[in-house]
Motif scaffolding. Sequence first.
Motif, short mmCIF file in Angstrom:
data_model
loop_
_atom_site.label_atom_id
_atom_site.label_comp_id
_atom_site.label_asym_id
_atom_site.label_seq_id
_atom_site.Cartn_x
_atom_site.Cartn_y
_atom_site.Cartn_z
N PRO A 1 77.99 53.04 46.86
CA PRO A 1 77.04 52.62 45.74
C PRO A 1 77.25 53.48 44.68
O PRO A 1 77.43 54.59 44.66
CB PRO A 1 75.53 52.86 46.43
CG PRO A 1 75.94 52.68 47.81
CD PRO A 1 77.29 53.29 48.08
N VAL A 2 77.00 52.66 43.31
CA VAL A 2 77.04 53.47 42.14
C VAL A 2 75.95 54.20 42.17
O VAL A 2 74.61 53.70 41.95
CB VAL A 2 77.32 52.68 40.92
CG1 VAL A 2 77.27 53.36 39.48
CG2 VAL A 2 78.73 51.65 41.26
N ASP A 3 75.87 55.55 41.58
CA ASP A 3 74.65 56.47 41.19
C ASP A 3 74.95 56.78 39.98
O ASP A 3 75.91 57.57 39.48
CB ASP A 3 74.65 57.49 42.18
CG ASP A 3 73.11 58.32 41.91
OD1 ASP A 3 73.10 58.48 41.00
OD2 ASP A 3 72.72 58.75 42.87
N LYS A 4 74.20 56.24 38.93
CA LYS A 4 74.52 56.19 37.51
C LYS A 4 74.27 58.05 37.27
O LYS A 4 74.73 58.46 36.12
CB LYS A 4 73.41 55.65 36.78
CG LYS A 4 74.04 54.22 36.78
CD LYS A 4 73.35 53.39 35.75
CE LYS A 4 73.68 51.89 35.96
NZ LYS A 4 72.67 50.82 34.93
N ASP A 5 73.23 58.49 37.91
CA ASP A 5 72.85 60.15 37.62
C ASP A 5 73.84 60.86 38.22
O ASP A 5 74.03 61.99 37.63
CB ASP A 5 71.41 60.27 38.20
CG ASP A 5 70.19 59.62 37.07
OD1 ASP A 5 70.42 59.17 35.93
OD2 ASP A 5 69.39 59.24 37.72
N HIS A 6 74.50 60.42 39.43
CA HIS A 6 75.18 61.34 40.24
C HIS A 6 76.38 60.78 40.41
O HIS A 6 76.52 60.44 41.83
CB HIS A 6 74.56 62.13 41.15
CG HIS A 6 73.35 62.97 40.97
ND1 HIS A 6 72.00 62.54 40.91
CD2 HIS A 6 73.22 64.26 40.30
CE1 HIS A 6 71.09 63.34 40.40
NE2 HIS A 6 71.91 64.27 40.02
N PRO A 7 77.37 60.32 39.78
CA PRO A 7 78.47 59.26 40.09
C PRO A 7 79.46 60.00 40.98
O PRO A 7 79.63 61.22 40.82
CB PRO A 7 78.94 58.76 38.83
CG PRO A 7 78.70 59.81 37.90
CD PRO A 7 77.20 60.29 38.26
N ALA A 8 80.37 59.29 41.85
CA ALA A 8 81.44 59.79 42.36
C ALA A 8 82.37 60.15 41.14
O ALA A 8 82.33 59.58 40.06
CB ALA A 8 82.26 58.78 43.09
N ALA A 9 82.88 61.47 41.45
CA ALA A 9 83.67 61.91 40.26
C ALA A 9 84.92 62.85 40.85
O ALA A 9 85.11 63.18 42.10
CB ALA A 9 82.98 62.90 39.34
N MET A 10 85.91 63.31 39.89
CA MET A 10 86.78 64.22 40.37
C MET A 10 86.60 65.52 39.41
O MET A 10 86.45 65.31 38.11
CB MET A 10 88.04 63.92 40.19
CG MET A 10 88.97 64.67 40.88
SD MET A 10 90.98 63.96 40.54
CE MET A 10 91.51 64.24 39.18
N ASP A 11 86.75 66.67 39.92
CA ASP A 11 86.35 67.86 39.30
C ASP A 11 87.82 68.70 39.51
O ASP A 11 88.41 69.02 40.70
CB ASP A 11 85.20 68.54 39.57
CG ASP A 11 84.92 69.69 38.55
OD1 ASP A 11 85.55 69.89 37.65
OD2 ASP A 11 84.07 70.53 39.12
N SER A 12 88.29 69.22 38.54
CA SER A 12 89.36 70.30 38.38
C SER A 12 89.09 71.58 38.11
O SER A 12 88.39 71.67 37.12
CB SER A 12 90.71 69.91 37.60
OG SER A 12 90.25 69.67 36.36
N PHE A 13 89.47 72.74 38.88
CA PHE A 13 89.00 73.91 38.75
C PHE A 13 90.08 74.98 39.55
O PHE A 13 91.03 74.59 39.85
CB PHE A 13 87.70 74.36 39.28
CG PHE A 13 87.68 73.83 40.73
CD1 PHE A 13 87.65 74.82 41.83
CD2 PHE A 13 87.35 72.48 40.98
CE1 PHE A 13 87.72 74.38 43.08
CE2 PHE A 13 87.08 72.09 42.50
CZ PHE A 13 87.42 72.90 43.37
N GLN A 14 89.61 76.10 39.08
CA GLN A 14 90.68 77.35 39.75
C GLN A 14 89.99 78.27 40.93
O GLN A 14 88.67 78.54 40.44
CB GLN A 14 91.41 77.97 38.83
CG GLN A 14 92.55 77.27 37.91
CD GLN A 14 93.19 77.90 36.83
OE1 GLN A 14 92.50 78.51 35.99
NE2 GLN A 14 94.40 77.82 36.79
N ILE A 15 90.62 78.41 41.78
CA ILE A 15 89.93 79.58 42.96
C ILE A 15 90.61 80.77 42.85
O ILE A 15 91.69 80.74 42.96
CB ILE A 15 90.13 78.88 44.23
CG1 ILE A 15 89.33 77.28 44.14
CG2 ILE A 15 89.57 79.56 45.42
CD1 ILE A 15 89.70 76.50 45.70
#
Length: 304
Positions: A38-52
Amino acid sequence: MASMSIDRFSSLIFATVFATALSVGAQQIPPALSTDPPVDKDHPAAMDSFQIPSHGALLNAIAYLASGSGPHPVVIVLHGFPGNEKNLDLAQAIRRAGWNAVFFDYRGSWGSPGSFSFGNSIEDTRAAIAYLREPANAARLRADPKRIALVGHSMGGFMAAYAGSHDSGIIGTGLISAANFFDWSGGDVKPEQEAANHARLVKSMVENDILPLAGCTGESLADDMRSHYKQWNFVDYAAMFGSRPLLVITSDDGLAAPAGRLAAAVHQQPNAHVTEQHFATDHSYSDQRIALETTVLDWLVTLP
């Protein structure tokens, strides 16, 4: 029956069988493999790129973030050697099932800075777990730092076995065609066999395509494995898993026997929770991707 034509009767039988097959299939295949969340407009599915951060290097990482405010449980998906099969389709399915899926490249692999080695990859896996447990990182990723599972393929399966057994906070460990470094290295050999065994190891490392890996050679990787092979026999980790869930998936790629020995050893522990599945396919599960994803998702549902 007498008044019904053969064609009509056959059609009815086919329709009944087909409907039953669809019903069984719908029960067997998790919704996450066929339905978007289901689409959650406040907390949508997403992709985040970062470094560890790991031992002076910054590992390239991505997170597939599940829809909803969370906090979501997390699966770290660990790639193999050198990592041509990244199992990102599995990571996407894990996200659709409501988990965050995190993928990273070890030091010296696929553009992550530093030198690649098996020992470094063990450290990098631990660094990724520590990163996700940091409150600020968990909050940014809408992740539950107390619910982290590991799923590793091939060499990544060894990394998952090592980290999952040595870290009691990991809620479940999934191994897909896990490579046991004891078996990879040849285990104990007689002195007169040492040179030949080392040469075989070097040849194997090169043939497995080390081009995407930096700061290493076939010789350095063989030396790394041979100097640690007694510590890197994952069958010896069985008692450390205790009653925490273990998933062991194998295929017809020659790696099933040591994984089976680990599963058998864990089964001997009190209150053991071991799930095993074998597929008659290749090392990349090329014609069993949906079946592989179904097995992993069904197992994730059972985790605490």
